[in-house]
Design an enzyme around this catalytic site. Structure first.
Site, short mmCIF file in Angstrom:
data_model
loop_
_atom_site.label_atom_id
_atom_site.label_comp_id
_atom_site.label_asym_id
_atom_site.label_seq_id
_atom_site.Cartn_x
_atom_site.Cartn_y
_atom_site.Cartn_z
N ARG A 265 6.77 -47.93 40.80
CA ARG A 265 5.83 -46.81 40.92
C ARG A 265 4.40 -47.26 40.62
NH1 ARG A 265 9.89 -46.00 42.70
NH2 ARG A 265 11.31 -44.25 42.46
N SER B 64 9.07 -35.73 40.85
CA SER B 64 9.46 -36.36 39.59
C SER B 64 8.20 -36.62 38.75
CB SER B 64 10.19 -37.68 39.86
OG SER B 64 11.36 -37.45 40.60
N GLU C 101 4.21 -39.92 36.03
CA GLU C 101 3.94 -40.51 37.34
C GLU C 101 2.64 -40.01 37.93
OE1 GLU C 101 6.77 -40.84 40.44
OE2 GLU C 101 8.46 -41.19 39.11
#
Length: 327
Positions: A156, A227, A322
């Protein structure tokens, strides 16, 4: 900008423009040279937590494009403009018999935003499908093609997110796809969802979409950024300590350690469905934070910090968000 971020947070930009062609970026830089101010590059707004007032200039990247060229063997090079919708791109590639992106279906956002986060799902990371990223280099004032190695992809993460977040504007992404379908079904949840029968690209695509819809709310119905927390990676020693205390710990072997399931950690803390002010933890998936209605930036911040605090107190593990908080 409330309609331009998937959390649906009220936000007003000081200045706003849209970029429909890569050539406009030189004009943008000239304007910024005479009007120095912060610049926020906006894609689909799916990975942002915005403040009520956004200082400086917001430039929404809306560059379109779809170009195919053959490679040796059964592979093709697909170049897609940064402003194209990601899910629509995955769907179109399958319809044209181009395979490799099926597992990444239904991820919100644009094609240009995908490399920034190195999106991944169900056993596939974007870095494994990219052959080049076309960028405008704001330092050198020219177009460049960056190799996957130059993009410094991580979990990520990428060059565009961590190392030099202000330097490059992604204008297009080039993928290496196959005309012969090879299934990637290493992820147990995907295998279970497929069940019996032949594994085709269409079935993988449909199964991924079905699973995601059962776990993740549609931003058009309830504001969210997908998410919210990364799956934390811990050392082997830390994993063994946790496994001794929590027999049903959900974890996967990772380079140098183990990757823990952040959603499981949050769920075990009893936070699924928890609400704080005008934000909450989604009742069907603990990894997702949602706008319960009229939420502002501080509501998401307060809830995020509360979840981090509770998880750290119980497991001794720090969760990292995130989405990008801006400014």
């Amino acid at each position: 900008m409330q309609a331009l971020n998937t959390f649906g947070l009220p936000a007003v930009a000081e200045y706003y423009t849209e970029i429909h062609a890569a050539d406009q970026l030189k004009q943008l830089e000239q304007w910024l040279k005479h009007h120095p101010m912060p610049l926020l590059l906006l894609g689909g707004g799916s990975n942002l937590v915005l403040a009520d007032r956004v200082p400086g200039l917001v430039a929404r990247i809306m560059i379109r494009g779809w170009q195919l060229s053959d490679l040796p063997g059964d592979h093709v090079r697909l170049r897609v403009g940064a402003g194209e919708n990601w899910h629509a791109t995955v769907e179109r590639s399958i319809r044209q018999g181009l395979y490799g992106l099926e597992n990444l279906a239904l991820i919100p956002g644009t094609v240009g935003a995908a490399p920034v986060q190195n999106i991944g799902a169900y056993g596939v990371e974007l870095k494994d499908r990219i052959s080049a990223v076309e960028v405008f280099d704001r330092h050198e004032h020219r177009q460049r093609d960056l190799t996957p190695e130059a993009c410094r992809f991580g979990y990520r993460d990428s060059l565009f997110k961590s190392s030099e977040p202000e330097r490059y504007v992604i204008t297009a992404v080039e993928f290496c796809l196959a005309r012969q379908f090879t299934a990637e079904v290493s992820y147990a949840g995907l295998r279970d969802g497929l069940g019996d029968g032949p594994v085709t690209s269409e079935r993988v695509f449909d199964t991924v979409c079905r699973i995601r819809r059962t776990k993740l709310p549609d931003p058009l119905d309830i504001g969210n950024a997908g998410s919210f927390f990364k799956n934390p990676v811990v050392s082997v020693e830390k994993y063994e300590q946790l496994k001794h205390r929590f027999q049903n710990l959900v974890a996967y072997a990772d380079t140098g350690g183990y990757k823990l399931a952040a959603g499981w950690l949050i769920d075990q803390c009893g936070l699924k469905g928890f609400a704080l002010d005008r934000a909450g933890v989604f009742a069907q998936q603990a990894l997702v934070l949602v706008n319960l209605g009229a939420a502002h930036r501080e509501d998401i911040e307060h809830l995020s910090m509360h979840v981090q605090k509770v998880v750290q107190e119980r497991f001794g593990v720090i969760l990292e968000p995130e989405p990008r908080f801006y400014p």
